[in-house]
Design an enzyme around this catalytic site. Structure first.
Site, PDB file in Angstrom:
ATOM      1  N   GLU A   1      -6.575   6.992  -0.943  1.00  0.00           N
ATOM      2  CA  GLU A   1      -6.384   5.766  -0.159  1.00  0.00           C
ATOM      3  C   GLU A   1      -7.027   4.567  -0.850  1.00  0.00           C
ATOM      4  O   GLU A   1      -6.462   3.472  -0.875  1.00  0.00           O
ATOM      5  CB  GLU A   1      -6.960   5.944   1.250  1.00  0.00           C
ATOM      6  CG  GLU A   1      -6.140   6.845   2.146  1.00  0.00           C
ATOM      7  CD  GLU A   1      -4.705   6.388   2.265  1.00  0.00           C
ATOM      8  OE1 GLU A   1      -4.461   5.203   2.557  1.00  0.00           O
ATOM      9  OE2 GLU A   1      -3.810   7.218   2.051  1.00  0.00           O
TER      10      GLU A   1
ATOM     11  N   HIS B   1       0.831  -1.207   0.000  1.00  0.00           N
ATOM     12  CA  HIS B   1       0.000   0.000   0.000  1.00  0.00           C
ATOM     13  C   HIS B   1       0.865   1.256   0.000  1.00  0.00           C
ATOM     14  O   HIS B   1       0.607   2.205  -0.765  1.00  0.00           O
ATOM     15  CB  HIS B   1      -0.899  -0.015   1.239  1.00  0.00           C
ATOM     16  CG  HIS B   1      -1.720   1.217   1.426  1.00  0.00           C
ATOM     17  ND1 HIS B   1      -3.042   1.310   1.041  1.00  0.00           N
ATOM     18  CD2 HIS B   1      -1.420   2.424   1.971  1.00  0.00           C
ATOM     19  CE1 HIS B   1      -3.511   2.510   1.324  1.00  0.00           C
ATOM     20  NE2 HIS B   1      -2.545   3.207   1.908  1.00  0.00           N
ATOM     21  N   GLU B   2       1.912   1.265   0.825  1.00  0.00           N
ATOM     22  CA  GLU B   2       2.777   2.443   0.904  1.00  0.00           C
ATOM     23  C   GLU B   2       3.599   2.624  -0.373  1.00  0.00           C
ATOM     24  O   GLU B   2       3.783   3.752  -0.847  1.00  0.00           O
ATOM     25  CB  GLU B   2       3.698   2.335   2.126  1.00  0.00           C
ATOM     26  CG  GLU B   2       2.980   2.258   3.460  1.00  0.00           C
ATOM     27  CD  GLU B   2       2.009   3.408   3.682  1.00  0.00           C
ATOM     28  OE1 GLU B   2       2.224   4.511   3.131  1.00  0.00           O
ATOM     29  OE2 GLU B   2       1.017   3.210   4.397  1.00  0.00           O
TER      30      GLU B   2
ATOM     31  N   HIS C   1       1.517   4.267  -2.953  1.00  0.00           N
ATOM     32  CA  HIS C   1       1.450   5.727  -2.800  1.00  0.00           C
ATOM     33  C   HIS C   1       2.603   6.401  -3.545  1.00  0.00           C
ATOM     34  O   HIS C   1       2.416   7.420  -4.211  1.00  0.00           O
ATOM     35  CB  HIS C   1       1.521   6.112  -1.323  1.00  0.00           C
ATOM     36  CG  HIS C   1       0.194   6.100  -0.621  1.00  0.00           C
ATOM     37  ND1 HIS C   1      -0.890   6.826  -1.066  1.00  0.00           N
ATOM     38  CD2 HIS C   1      -0.215   5.463   0.510  1.00  0.00           C
ATOM     39  CE1 HIS C   1      -1.914   6.638  -0.247  1.00  0.00           C
ATOM     40  NE2 HIS C   1      -1.535   5.814   0.708  1.00  0.00           N
TER      41      HIS C   1
END
Length: 292
Positions: free
Chosen positions: A225, A150-151, A154
């Protein structure tokens, strides 16, 4: 991401204030004509210079600020201190290569019981993925994989630059509208009091408009998100991404959310607080991934 966004917004506000003070001392903020009326074109340029300078400077120092304020220890990828650190670096780099990044992010650890991870940095080539000790101690390998994916998503999505551009626009309108409103209020008082009323009103309206502007920033953050969740699912696998979110939800249910459970990818604060939340409701995030 909550840590990343909070640090960015805090730095942005401080830099914005510093720039306004400097420009005021230099007399560059003279946007009121000799007739006492606002020169809107000059004010708009002045507002844009302040707004975008503040947000881009905040972006430029975001990685440095994260390290200093949170005590992030960057792992040397060539000589990690333990197999524990080596495994973390290898995971982040593997996910980064899968995301198409050509320069690997720095990988850092910080000592905290909170369950949190974040990505920051001024560009894809100068990024940082930081993980708390609490997260690594609380989650199993598959959940950690989902969090890291997930990071990395980003970073691959360029979310920090996108948020910087949005913050620059918001800053511009905050500066612009606060001064127009302050000028209007100053017209209602005696001339000998107008200057001080104008100055005080600028700060009052700037705070008020900044709060309203933050609602827009938070709303866009929640949208990003969902996008990062999908990116994390593509990188680590849908099951691992869902498992990571379910692990976060279980963590929320186990601890008092008034304490340090700010969370990886930010634990939602409940429906009533969603307007000012950087992250969507966890149940909704899980539902969307199941439907993906």
């Amino acid at each position: 991401m909550f840590k990343r966004l909070s640090l960015f917004i805090l730095t942005n506000v401080l830099v914005l204030t510093m720039i306004m003070i400097i420009l005021s001392l230099l007399g560059v903020n003279n946007y009121i004509g000799t007739d006492g009326n606002i020169m809107f074109g000059q004010l708009l340029v002045f507002s844009a210079v302040i707004g975008f300078t503040g947000s881009f400077f905040s972006l430029a120092i975001s990685r440095w600020m994260a390290k200093k304020l949170m005590g992030v220890k960057v792992i040397n990828p060539d000589s990690p201190n333990s197999s524990y650190e080596r495994d973390l670096v290898e995971r982040v780099h593997r996910l980064s290569r899968a995301a198409g990044l050509t320069v690997m992010p720095e990988v850092g650890l910080y000592n905290s019981p909170e369950v949190n991870a974040f990505a920051t940095g001024p560009s894809k080539r100068r990024s940082l993925v930081a993980v708390s000790s609490g997260l690594l101690e609380s989650m199993d390998d598959d959940a950690v994989e989902g969090v890291l994916a997930h990071e990395v998503a980003h970073i691959a999505n360029g979310d920090m630059v996108t948020m910087t551009l949005l913050q620059g626009v918001i800053n511009t309108f905050v500066v612009f509208l606060s001064r127009i409103a302050a000028w209007a209020v100053a017209q209602l008082v005696d001339e000998d009091k107008a200057a001080i009323v104008h100055l005080i009103s600028i700060f009052v309206f700037q705070i008020a408009f900044s709060i309203l502007g933050s609602i827009v920033v938070m709303a866009y953050s929640r949208y990003r998100e969902f996008h990062a969740d999908r990116g994390g699912a593509d990188l680590a696998g849908k099951d691992k991404m869902i498992h990571a979110l379910e692990s976060l939800r279980a963590h929320v249910n186990r601890v008092d959310t008034r304490q340090e459970s700010l969370a990886t990818m930010k634990i939602n604060g409940g429906k009533k607080k969603m307007l000012f939340s950087t992250h969507p409701d966890l149940d909704e995030r899980i539902r969307r991934l199941h439907a993906k």
